[in-house]
Design a protein around this motif. Structure first.
Motif, PDB file in Angstrom:
ATOM      1  N   UNK A 205       0.837  -1.203   0.000  1.00 14.94           N
ATOM      2  CA  UNK A 205       0.000   0.000   0.000  1.00 14.94           C
ATOM      3  C   UNK A 205       0.874   1.256   0.000  1.00 14.94           C
ATOM      4  N   UNK A 206       1.907   1.263   0.828  1.00 14.89           N
ATOM      5  CA  UNK A 206       2.821   2.421   0.862  1.00 14.89           C
ATOM      6  C   UNK A 206       3.503   2.595  -0.489  1.00 14.89           C
ATOM      7  N   UNK A 207       3.940   1.501  -1.099  1.00 17.12           N
ATOM      8  CA  UNK A 207       4.565   1.559  -2.430  1.00 17.12           C
ATOM      9  C   UNK A 207       3.587   2.100  -3.468  1.00 17.12           C
ATOM     10  N   UNK A 208       2.353   1.682  -3.392  1.00 16.98           N
ATOM     11  CA  UNK A 208       1.330   2.146  -4.329  1.00 16.98           C
ATOM     12  C   UNK A 208       1.063   3.639  -4.152  1.00 16.98           C
ATOM     13  N   UNK A 209       1.001   4.105  -2.930  1.00 22.38           N
ATOM     14  CA  UNK A 209       0.741   5.523  -2.677  1.00 22.38           C
ATOM     15  C   UNK A 209       1.934   6.382  -3.103  1.00 22.38           C
ATOM     16  N   UNK A 210       3.155   5.951  -2.771  1.00 21.65           N
ATOM     17  CA  UNK A 210       4.334   6.765  -3.079  1.00 21.65           C
ATOM     18  C   UNK A 210       4.738   6.719  -4.547  1.00 21.65           C
TER      19      UNK A 210
END
Length: 183
Positions: free
Chosen positions: A155-160
């Motif tokens: 999720x963090x990778x997708x957002x960033x």
């Protein structure tokens, strides 16, 4: 307990992010040396939270304190020494000269990222020890934590980055693809 588990789960993503950022700014050699700080930091965190009993009249406690001080000072000295270079060799505008030595700001920031990652790892160990008192299934706890850590990291990778890369970067660099392999 739910608070501790959620705190513990988010630490997996934080550790990985800080550690990878530290590797980018320093070197893999520095990144492999920094986790040696973990036992000292685990002792400090456990002592602060009163999970570790220390009696100054006991030889065992004195040895633990001296060992912790040597561990932390040694790691900090190593990070400072690896970030210095001679002023004659340093032509970077980002370095601040101090006498004959100059400090590379990127390496110092990378060392701080690595120290923060090791602090996160150490707090994970202390938190895991306290959690296992209430939840006596270590393999299940590890599996649950890893699974939720993967989901949160994605999720963090997708957002960033607006995408999720799956697999090792080395696998993507080669010319072999899974479609080209015939069974």
């Amino acid at each position: 307990m739910v608070f501790f588990l959620s705190y513990f789960i988010f630490r997996v993503t934080l550790f990985q992010s800080l550690f990878l950022k530290g590797i980018k700014l320093t070197s893999p050699a520095m990144a492999t040396a920094m986790p040696n700080l973990a036992p000292g930091l685990i002792f400090i965190i456990a002592w602060t939270l009163r999970l570790e009993k220390v009696k100054l009249c006991c030889v065992y406690s004195k040895v633990k304190i001296v060992g912790t001080i040597l561990c932390v000072v040694g790691a900090l000295m190593m990070s400072l020494m690896s970030s210095t270079e001679s002023a004659k060799e340093s032509k970077s505008m980002e370095s601040t000269p101090t006498g004959d030595m100059s400090f590379d700001k990127h390496k110092i920031n990378g060392c701080l990222y690595l120290i923060a990652a090791v602090f996160v790892l150490s707090s994970n160990v202390v938190l895991q020890a306290t959690t296992l008192g209430d939840f006596p299934a270590p393999i299940s706890l590890c599996a649950i934590t890893s699974l939720i850590g993967v989901i949160i990291t994605a999720i963090v990778e997708l957002v960033l980055n607006h995408r999720v890369d799956v697999g090792w970067p080395l696998m993507r660099l080669g010319t072999i693809s899974f479609e080209a392999i015939k069974f």
